[in-house]
Design a protein around this motif. Structure first.
Motif, PDB file in Angstrom:
ATOM      1  N   ARG A  25       0.838  -1.206   0.000  1.00 24.22           N
ATOM      2  CA  ARG A  25       0.000   0.000   0.000  1.00 24.22           C
ATOM      3  C   ARG A  25       0.866   1.247   0.000  1.00 24.22           C
ATOM      4  NH1 ARG A  25      -2.652  -3.215  -0.951  1.00 24.22           N
ATOM      5  NH2 ARG A  25      -2.817  -1.908  -2.782  1.00 24.22           N
ATOM      6  N   ARG A  26       0.276   2.320  -0.471  1.00 28.01           N
ATOM      7  CA  ARG A  26       0.963   3.605  -0.411  1.00 28.01           C
ATOM      8  C   ARG A  26       1.113   4.033   1.045  1.00 28.01           C
ATOM      9  NH1 ARG A  26      -2.723   7.264   1.181  1.00 28.01           N
ATOM     10  NH2 ARG A  26      -4.913   6.713   0.925  1.00 28.01           N
ATOM     11  N   LEU A  27       2.075   4.906   1.313  1.00 26.60           N
ATOM     12  CA  LEU A  27       2.144   5.516   2.635  1.00 26.60           C
ATOM     13  C   LEU A  27       0.967   6.465   2.798  1.00 26.60           C
ATOM     14  CD1 LEU A  27       5.945   6.334   2.919  1.00 26.60           C
ATOM     15  CD2 LEU A  27       4.673   4.717   4.312  1.00 26.60           C
ATOM     16  N   SER A  28       0.390   6.487   3.975  1.00 27.67           N
ATOM     17  CA  SER A  28      -0.787   7.318   4.189  1.00 27.67           C
ATOM     18  C   SER A  28      -0.422   8.794   4.189  1.00 27.67           C
ATOM     19  CB  SER A  28      -1.432   6.957   5.526  1.00 27.67           C
ATOM     20  OG  SER A  28      -0.522   7.193   6.572  1.00 27.67           O
ATOM     21  N   SER A  29      -1.396   9.614   3.914  1.00 27.36           N
ATOM     22  CA  SER A  29      -1.174  11.052   3.975  1.00 27.36           C
ATOM     23  C   SER A  29      -1.356  11.528   5.402  1.00 27.36           C
ATOM     24  CB  SER A  29      -2.165  11.775   3.055  1.00 27.36           C
ATOM     25  OG  SER A  29      -3.469  11.683   3.589  1.00 27.36           O
ATOM     26  N   ILE A  30      -0.934  12.738   5.676  1.00 25.87           N
ATOM     27  CA  ILE A  30      -0.992  13.265   7.037  1.00 25.87           C
ATOM     28  C   ILE A  30      -2.440  13.415   7.513  1.00 25.87           C
ATOM     29  CG2 ILE A  30      -1.081  15.715   6.392  1.00 25.87           C
ATOM     30  CD1 ILE A  30       0.990  14.164   9.256  1.00 25.87           C
ATOM     31  N   ALA A  31      -3.392  13.484   6.522  1.00 30.09           N
ATOM     32  CA  ALA A  31      -4.791  13.688   6.881  1.00 30.09           C
ATOM     33  C   ALA A  31      -5.498  12.390   7.242  1.00 30.09           C
ATOM     34  CB  ALA A  31      -5.523  14.361   5.727  1.00 30.09           C
ATOM     35  N   ASP A  32      -4.861  11.249   7.014  1.00 29.64           N
ATOM     36  CA  ASP A  32      -5.502   9.976   7.310  1.00 29.64           C
ATOM     37  C   ASP A  32      -5.776   9.844   8.807  1.00 29.64           C
ATOM     38  OD1 ASP A  32      -5.628   9.156   4.747  1.00 29.64           O
ATOM     39  OD2 ASP A  32      -3.875   7.868   4.805  1.00 29.64           O
ATOM     40  N   PRO A  33      -6.896   9.199   9.170  1.00 31.88           N
ATOM     41  CA  PRO A  33      -7.231   9.060  10.598  1.00 31.88           C
ATOM     42  C   PRO A  33      -6.255   8.116  11.292  1.00 31.88           C
ATOM     43  CG  PRO A  33      -8.713   7.740   9.241  1.00 31.88           C
ATOM     44  CD  PRO A  33      -7.901   8.581   8.300  1.00 31.88           C
ATOM     45  N   GLU A  34      -6.066   8.360  12.590  1.00 28.18           N
ATOM     46  CA  GLU A  34      -5.201   7.486  13.375  1.00 28.18           C
ATOM     47  C   GLU A  34      -5.886   6.145  13.575  1.00 28.18           C
ATOM     48  OE1 GLU A  34      -2.500   8.636  16.945  1.00 28.18           O
ATOM     49  OE2 GLU A  34      -4.428   8.036  17.771  1.00 28.18           O
ATOM     50  N   ILE A  35      -5.150   5.063  13.284  1.00 27.77           N
ATOM     51  CA  ILE A  35      -5.694   3.720  13.434  1.00 27.77           C
ATOM     52  C   ILE A  35      -5.065   3.076  14.653  1.00 27.77           C
ATOM     53  CG2 ILE A  35      -6.008   1.465  12.338  1.00 27.77           C
ATOM     54  CD1 ILE A  35      -5.547   2.835   9.659  1.00 27.77           C
ATOM     55  N   LYS A  36      -5.876   2.721  15.629  1.00 24.19           N
ATOM     56  CA  LYS A  36      -5.394   2.069  16.840  1.00 24.19           C
ATOM     57  C   LYS A  36      -5.441   0.549  16.627  1.00 24.19           C
ATOM     58  CE  LYS A  36      -4.819   5.759  19.451  1.00 24.19           C
ATOM     59  NZ  LYS A  36      -5.760   6.111  20.513  1.00 24.19           N
ATOM     60  N   VAL A  37      -4.267  -0.076  16.683  1.00 26.63           N
ATOM     61  CA  VAL A  37      -4.150  -1.515  16.422  1.00 26.63           C
ATOM     62  C   VAL A  37      -3.656  -2.225  17.674  1.00 26.63           C
ATOM     63  CG1 VAL A  37      -3.024  -3.307  15.045  1.00 26.63           C
ATOM     64  CG2 VAL A  37      -3.661  -1.127  13.978  1.00 26.63           C
ATOM     65  N   CYS A  38      -4.330  -3.282  18.049  1.00 26.57           N
ATOM     66  CA  CYS A  38      -3.917  -4.133  19.167  1.00 26.57           C
ATOM     67  C   CYS A  38      -3.408  -5.451  18.601  1.00 26.57           C
ATOM     68  CB  CYS A  38      -5.104  -4.381  20.088  1.00 26.57           C
ATOM     69  SG  CYS A  38      -4.865  -5.726  21.268  1.00 26.57           S
ATOM     70  N   VAL A  39      -2.161  -5.788  18.891  1.00 22.54           N
ATOM     71  CA  VAL A  39      -1.574  -7.061  18.479  1.00 22.54           C
ATOM     72  C   VAL A  39      -1.436  -7.937  19.717  1.00 22.54           C
ATOM     73  CG1 VAL A  39       0.464  -8.220  17.529  1.00 22.54           C
ATOM     74  CG2 VAL A  39      -0.347  -6.084  16.507  1.00 22.54           C
ATOM     75  N   ILE A  40      -2.007  -9.129  19.683  1.00 23.45           N
ATOM     76  CA  ILE A  40      -1.961 -10.048  20.821  1.00 23.45           C
ATOM     77  C   ILE A  40      -0.926 -11.125  20.543  1.00 23.45           C
ATOM     78  CG2 ILE A  40      -3.292 -11.646  22.251  1.00 23.45           C
ATOM     79  CD1 ILE A  40      -5.807 -10.056  21.313  1.00 23.45           C
ATOM     80  N   GLY A  41       0.203 -11.036  21.247  1.00 19.99           N
ATOM     81  CA  GLY A  41       1.309 -11.959  21.034  1.00 19.99           C
ATOM     82  C   GLY A  41       2.523 -11.238  20.492  1.00 19.99           C
ATOM     83  N   SER A  42       3.682 -11.421  21.149  1.00 17.30           N
ATOM     84  CA  SER A  42       4.886 -10.662  20.769  1.00 17.30           C
ATOM     85  C   SER A  42       5.970 -11.535  20.144  1.00 17.30           C
ATOM     86  CB  SER A  42       5.462  -9.948  21.992  1.00 17.30           C
ATOM     87  OG  SER A  42       5.971 -10.894  22.928  1.00 17.30           O
ATOM     88  N   GLY A  43       5.547 -12.649  19.531  1.00 12.02           N
ATOM     89  CA  GLY A  43       6.496 -13.471  18.791  1.00 12.02           C
ATOM     90  C   GLY A  43       6.744 -12.884  17.418  1.00 12.02           C
ATOM     91  N   PRO A  44       7.445 -13.607  16.547  1.00 16.71           N
ATOM     92  CA  PRO A  44       7.739 -13.106  15.195  1.00 16.71           C
ATOM     93  C   PRO A  44       6.493 -12.679  14.423  1.00 16.71           C
ATOM     94  CG  PRO A  44       9.073 -15.031  15.654  1.00 16.71           C
ATOM     95  CD  PRO A  44       8.120 -14.891  16.809  1.00 16.71           C
ATOM     96  N   ALA A  45       5.397 -13.453  14.512  1.00 12.74           N
ATOM     97  CA  ALA A  45       4.184 -13.103  13.774  1.00 12.74           C
ATOM     98  C   ALA A  45       3.658 -11.736  14.189  1.00 12.74           C
ATOM     99  CB  ALA A  45       3.112 -14.167  13.989  1.00 12.74           C
ATOM    100  N   GLY A  46       3.603 -11.491  15.496  1.00 10.80           N
ATOM    101  CA  GLY A  46       3.115 -10.215  15.987  1.00 10.80           C
ATOM    102  C   GLY A  46       3.998  -9.051  15.575  1.00 10.80           C
TER     103      GLY A  46
END
Length: 455
Positions: A25-46
């Motif tokens: 994907r393209r890099l987002s523009s400064i006007a794009d809304p903030e996306i809050k992401v929760c990742v569960i698990g801190s192994g390589p996949a996460g």
């Protein structure tokens, strides 16, 4: 205890790969809304999922939750201590964790300390990357006898996984136990044949070069395979050529002297399937194992092992079942395929659960190495970004993210460990290791980890 150990292996190949960079994907523009992401698990996949999201959408904020006080999953607890080069990927994950839009919260068990529903209310996106934490079982009589362990428990023991610490960087206590071990003979058993083995040529060569140890391969297992080898893919061809050469050609010179002087040995026992763990005479622990002789139906890697009426008993005092890991359902609200042991998904999108994604072993099953997991994490991240761009994923609402979860954890008496807290643990382990000539001496209990992290 018998001076023999048995390792039960499943000959399963690894297939499937996603081309990194596909559909970036393209890099987002400064006007794009903030996306809050929760990742569960801190192994390589996460971490790989987080890395890709942060790189390709500059308004993304990622919080990584982990039930242990320390990150990196199987990179820390699943890689053999004599393969430190594999652990170098931790440096990449550390760079990701240091980004201002990424936070790590250890010592938080999702499903216990905080619920999936509470996380859904606080974040736009949930990525389930918690891996495969339980063992597949043999399902045979005697499996619960003392002296029968899963490969996962054995690896966790010598790598210092807190739940297996009493059985690293090998830990000091496990190194002492192995050095004083009475095991002189290891038999590696597989249901299928040489053409279906899952180990690599690198692993085979390392086994063949073990000091004071001879390898025993039955020539009968390899008769007639030379004509098949020429049509195999190159990695499999090289592996088979080495197996055939070792089994069929007489050793001479220094190699013969090495074999003759060996005090320990390992062997491969093909076309055998476990039927029963046989107790010792006093019934107090394992004394042996009964195997069914199998026959193969089909060809090459697709061949299936079929049990016959022929059986074979082997004496042994230790049985390790290395037949794979299994994921577990994290919450009743999350779809889960009990039979396959995965979260039903399409390219990482959890089926019938908008805003929920998965990556790693809980997505595709416990197969593949770190490179496969990297591609898998990138694929899931791409699905998230595609859904944001297309509008399928609604990110217009403001979400509180960790601020909301922090208040809940405080009410419940849970003290999360930040990445800087992990770095205190890391520094302590490295310092202790230097004193004994090791890369690190791991802390083995959650209590110890928390004490250091909170200093």
């Amino acid at each position: 205890m018998s001076a023999a150990a048995l390792l039960i292996r499943s000959w399963r190949g690894v297939s499937g790969c996603w081309a990194p960079g596909a559909g970036i994907r393209r890099l987002s523009s400064i006007a794009d809304p903030e996306i809050k992401v929760c990742v569960i698990g801190s192994g390589p996949a996460g971490f790989y999922t987080a890395q890709h999201l942060l790189k390709h959408h500059k308004s993304t904020v990622v919080d990584i939750y982990e039930k242990l006080p320390i990150p990196f999953g199987l990179v820390r607890f699943g890689v053999a201590p004599d393969h430190p080069e594999v652990k170098n990927v931790i440096n990449v994950f550390t760079q990701t964790a240091h980004l201002s839009r990424c936070s790590f919260y250890g010592n938080v068990t999702v499903g216990k300390d905080v619920s999936i529903e509470e996380l859904k209310q606080a974040y736009h996106v949930l990525v389930l990357s918690y891996g495969a934490e339980t063992n597949r079982i043999l399902g045979i009589p005697g499996e619960n006898l003392p002296g029968v362990y899963s490969g996962r428990a054995f690896v966790g023991w010598y790598n210092g996984l807190p739940e297996n610490r009493n059985k690293t960087d090998i830990t000091a206590n496990s190194l002492e136990a192995i050095e004083n071990s009475k095991v002189k003979r290891v038999i590696i058993v597989g249901r299928r044949g040489p053409l279906q083995v899952a180990f690599t040529i690198k692993e085979l060569r390392e086994m063949m070069k073990l000091p004071g140890t001879r390898s025993l391969l039955d020539p009968n297992d390899f008769e007639g395979l030379k004509h098949v080898v020429k049509d195999l893919p190159r990695p499999r061809k090289r592996l088979m050529e080495l197996l055939i050469k070792t089994a069929l050609e007489n050793n001479s010179g220094k190699e013969a002297e090495f074999q003759a002087a060996a005090t320990k040995e390992w062997s491969l026992r093909f076309r055998r399937s476990p039927l029963e763990i046989i107790p010792s005479n006093d019934g107090e622990r394992v004394g042996g194992i009964r195997l069914s002789v199998t026959k193969l139906e089909g060809s090459a890697e697709s061949a299936v092992a079929i049990q016959t009426e022929d059986v074979e008993d082997l004496e042994c005092g230790l049985v390790l079942s290395s037949i794979g890991y299994k994921s577990h359902p994290i919450d009743p609200s999350v779809p889960f395929d009990q039979q396959q042991g995965v979260i039903p998904n399409k390219l990482g999108r959890v089926l019938h659960a908008p805003g929920m994604y998965c990556s790693g072993w809980v997505k595709r099953g416990p197969v593949g190495v770190i490179a496969n997991t990297m591609n898998d994490g990138f694929e899931t991240a791409e699905s998230v970004l595609e859904d944001v761009q297309s509008g399928i994923l609604d990110v217009s609402a403001l979400k509180g993210g960790y601020k909301v979860i922090e208040a809940l954890l405080k009410q419940r008496g849970i003290c999360p460990v930040s990445f800087s807290g992990w770095e205190k643990i890391d520094s302590s382990e490295v310092t202790k290791g230097e004193k004994v000539g090791k890369p690190r001496e791991k802390l083995l209990t959650v209590k110890e980890m928390l004490e250091v992290a909170n200093q």
